[in-house]
Design a protein around this motif. Structure first.
Motif, PDB file in Angstrom:
ATOM      1  N   PRO A 193      37.616  43.175  49.136  1.00 13.70           N
ATOM      2  CA  PRO A 193      36.567  42.927  50.138  1.00 13.70           C
ATOM      3  C   PRO A 193      36.700  41.544  50.783  1.00 13.70           C
ATOM      4  CG  PRO A 193      35.622  43.848  48.130  1.00 13.70           C
ATOM      5  CD  PRO A 193      37.054  43.512  47.824  1.00 13.70           C
ATOM      6  N   ASP A 194      36.275  41.448  52.029  1.00 12.53           N
ATOM      7  CA  ASP A 194      36.424  40.209  52.801  1.00 12.53           C
ATOM      8  C   ASP A 194      35.727  39.010  52.150  1.00 12.53           C
ATOM      9  OD1 ASP A 194      38.003  41.437  54.705  1.00 12.53           O
ATOM     10  OD2 ASP A 194      36.320  41.865  56.057  1.00 12.53           O
ATOM     11  N   ASP A 195      34.542  39.215  51.554  1.00 12.99           N
ATOM     12  CA  ASP A 195      33.841  38.091  50.938  1.00 12.99           C
ATOM     13  C   ASP A 195      34.601  37.559  49.719  1.00 12.99           C
ATOM     14  OD1 ASP A 195      33.178  40.519  49.616  1.00 12.99           O
ATOM     15  OD2 ASP A 195      31.344  39.639  48.802  1.00 12.99           O
ATOM     16  N   ILE A 196      35.198  38.451  48.953  1.00 14.17           N
ATOM     17  CA  ILE A 196      35.997  38.032  47.802  1.00 14.17           C
ATOM     18  C   ILE A 196      37.294  37.389  48.286  1.00 14.17           C
ATOM     19  CG2 ILE A 196      37.290  38.831  45.784  1.00 14.17           C
ATOM     20  CD1 ILE A 196      35.118  40.969  45.394  1.00 14.17           C
ATOM     21  N   LEU A 256      34.064  37.405  40.251  1.00  7.54           N
ATOM     22  CA  LEU A 256      34.071  37.719  41.686  1.00  7.54           C
ATOM     23  C   LEU A 256      34.130  39.220  41.915  1.00  7.54           C
ATOM     24  CD1 LEU A 256      36.583  35.093  43.133  1.00  7.54           C
ATOM     25  CD2 LEU A 256      34.107  35.129  43.425  1.00  7.54           C
ATOM     26  N   PHE A 257      34.959  39.897  41.138  1.00  5.34           N
ATOM     27  CA  PHE A 257      35.178  41.328  41.326  1.00  5.34           C
ATOM     28  C   PHE A 257      34.153  42.184  40.593  1.00  5.34           C
ATOM     29  CE2 PHE A 257      39.170  39.569  42.643  1.00  5.34           C
ATOM     30  CZ  PHE A 257      39.644  40.445  43.606  1.00  5.34           C
ATOM     31  N   GLY A 279      47.028  39.914  48.777  1.00  3.02           N
ATOM     32  CA  GLY A 279      47.509  41.048  49.556  1.00  3.02           C
ATOM     33  C   GLY A 279      46.348  41.933  49.975  1.00  3.02           C
ATOM     34  N   ASN A 280      46.653  43.143  50.375  1.00  2.00           N
ATOM     35  CA  ASN A 280      45.614  44.086  50.784  1.00  2.00           C
ATOM     36  C   ASN A 280      44.764  44.517  49.589  1.00  2.00           C
ATOM     37  OD1 ASN A 280      44.193  45.747  52.592  1.00  2.00           O
ATOM     38  ND2 ASN A 280      45.452  47.499  52.024  1.00  2.00           N
ATOM     39  N   THR A 281      45.434  44.964  48.519  1.00  2.00           N
ATOM     40  CA  THR A 281      44.723  45.441  47.329  1.00  2.00           C
ATOM     41  C   THR A 281      45.032  44.610  46.087  1.00  2.00           C
ATOM     42  OG1 THR A 281      46.491  47.002  46.751  1.00  2.00           O
ATOM     43  CG2 THR A 281      44.715  47.828  48.180  1.00  2.00           C
ATOM     44  N   SER A 282      45.950  43.664  46.197  1.00  2.00           N
ATOM     45  CA  SER A 282      46.372  42.913  45.014  1.00  2.00           C
ATOM     46  C   SER A 282      46.318  41.408  45.254  1.00  2.00           C
ATOM     47  CB  SER A 282      47.793  43.315  44.618  1.00  2.00           C
ATOM     48  OG  SER A 282      48.712  42.933  45.619  1.00  2.00           O
ATOM     49  N   LEU A 283      46.400  40.655  44.159  1.00  2.00           N
ATOM     50  CA  LEU A 283      46.488  39.216  44.260  1.00  2.00           C
ATOM     51  C   LEU A 283      47.412  38.708  43.175  1.00  2.00           C
ATOM     52  CD1 LEU A 283      43.756  37.326  42.481  1.00  2.00           C
ATOM     53  CD2 LEU A 283      43.321  39.712  42.940  1.00  2.00           C
ATOM     54  N   GLN A 284      48.127  37.639  43.500  1.00  5.44           N
ATOM     55  CA  GLN A 284      49.006  36.999  42.537  1.00  5.44           C
ATOM     56  C   GLN A 284      48.449  35.622  42.214  1.00  5.44           C
ATOM     57  OE1 GLN A 284      53.013  35.452  43.522  1.00  5.44           O
ATOM     58  NE2 GLN A 284      53.730  36.801  41.887  1.00  5.44           N
ATOM     59  N   LEU A 285      48.437  35.307  40.930  1.00  6.15           N
ATOM     60  CA  LEU A 285      47.938  34.032  40.448  1.00  6.15           C
ATOM     61  C   LEU A 285      49.100  33.182  39.963  1.00  6.15           C
ATOM     62  CD1 LEU A 285      45.018  35.415  38.253  1.00  6.15           C
ATOM     63  CD2 LEU A 285      44.921  34.655  40.648  1.00  6.15           C
ATOM     64  N   ASN A 320      43.041  45.280  42.690  1.00  6.29           N
ATOM     65  CA  ASN A 320      41.634  45.648  42.781  1.00  6.29           C
ATOM     66  C   ASN A 320      41.592  47.175  42.680  1.00  6.29           C
ATOM     67  OD1 ASN A 320      38.837  45.356  43.273  1.00  6.29           O
ATOM     68  ND2 ASN A 320      39.170  45.836  45.431  1.00  6.29           N
ATOM     69  N   TYR A 321      41.048  47.681  41.600  1.00  7.40           N
ATOM     70  CA  TYR A 321      41.204  49.095  41.264  1.00  7.40           C
ATOM     71  C   TYR A 321      39.859  49.778  41.048  1.00  7.40           C
ATOM     72  CZ  TYR A 321      43.828  53.030  39.294  1.00  7.40           C
ATOM     73  OH  TYR A 321      44.403  54.264  39.075  1.00  7.40           O
ATOM     74  N   ASN A 322      39.716  50.985  41.589  1.00  9.53           N
ATOM     75  CA  ASN A 322      38.527  51.794  41.380  1.00  9.53           C
ATOM     76  C   ASN A 322      38.812  52.740  40.215  1.00  9.53           C
ATOM     77  OD1 ASN A 322      36.689  54.059  41.535  1.00  9.53           O
ATOM     78  ND2 ASN A 322      36.110  53.320  43.567  1.00  9.53           N
ATOM     79  N   LEU A 323      38.213  52.463  39.066  1.00  4.76           N
ATOM     80  CA  LEU A 323      38.466  53.267  37.875  1.00  4.76           C
ATOM     81  C   LEU A 323      38.015  54.713  38.033  1.00  4.76           C
ATOM     82  CD1 LEU A 323      37.483  50.735  35.070  1.00  4.76           C
ATOM     83  CD2 LEU A 323      39.774  51.544  35.641  1.00  4.76           C
ATOM     84  N   GLU A 324      36.892  54.904  38.724  1.00  2.00           N
ATOM     85  CA  GLU A 324      36.364  56.260  38.899  1.00  2.00           C
ATOM     86  C   GLU A 324      37.301  57.125  39.740  1.00  2.00           C
ATOM     87  OE1 GLU A 324      32.554  58.272  41.060  1.00  2.00           O
ATOM     88  OE2 GLU A 324      32.163  56.499  39.813  1.00  2.00           O
ATOM     89  N   LYS A 325      37.798  56.554  40.829  1.00  2.00           N
ATOM     90  CA  LYS A 325      38.697  57.292  41.726  1.00  2.00           C
ATOM     91  C   LYS A 325      40.162  57.188  41.306  1.00  2.00           C
ATOM     92  CE  LYS A 325      35.733  56.597  45.756  1.00  2.00           C
ATOM     93  NZ  LYS A 325      35.638  55.983  47.087  1.00  2.00           N
TER      94      LYS A 325
END
Length: 134
Positions: free
Chosen positions: A117-120, A38-39, A79-85, A105-110
């Motif tokens: 994202p809403d679709d995910i 998904l990501f 959550g906003n940037t995270s998820l718990q399984l 959900n992490y941007n490695l470059e930045k």
């Protein structure tokens, strides 16, 4: 829920005759492959998004070689940037291990977390853990 069946290997069996505890985290990670897709649909590590920040496992019962194991993975919280399984390991009709894992959900470059994202988010919410439905 995401579900995967794993066939335990001889090499995963320890000296006391059951699957070694170090194998379970690897199996749980394998059960997360649909989430990784998904990501990062292309599986390219240059664009990888899911960074693990916490994992807890409770070992409930022994697991044995020669009997398939089911790995079940639910989304517990988004959550906003995270998820718990929430994850479980089953062999026959026995719960053998259960745990919680948190990803960002992490941007490695930045080098910074990013909003899921809403679709995910919509797809994740379709796999929510619901104790009443078990």
């Amino acid at each position: 829920m995401f579900k995967m069946t794993i066939e335990p290997r001889v090499s995963e069996t320890d000296g006391v005759g059951h699957i070694n505890n170090t194998v379970v985290p690897v199996w749980l990670e394998a059960g997360r492959n649909p989430l990784f897709k998904l990501f990062t649909p292309d599986d390219n590590f240059d664009h990888w998004k899911m960074i693990i920040i916490n994992m807890n496992i409770d070992y409930v019962s022994q697991i044995y070689f020669g009997i398939d194991v089911d790995i079940c993975t639910w989304v517990k919280k988004v959550g906003n940037t995270s998820l718990q399984l929430y994850e479980e390991v089953w062999q026959k009709d026995t719960l053998c291990a259960k745990g919680h894992t948190t990803y960002v959900n992490y941007n490695l470059e930045k080098q910074t977390p990013e909003r899921i994202p809403d679709d995910i988010r919509k797809e994740l919410l379709g796999h929510l853990y619901n104790e009443e439905s078990l």
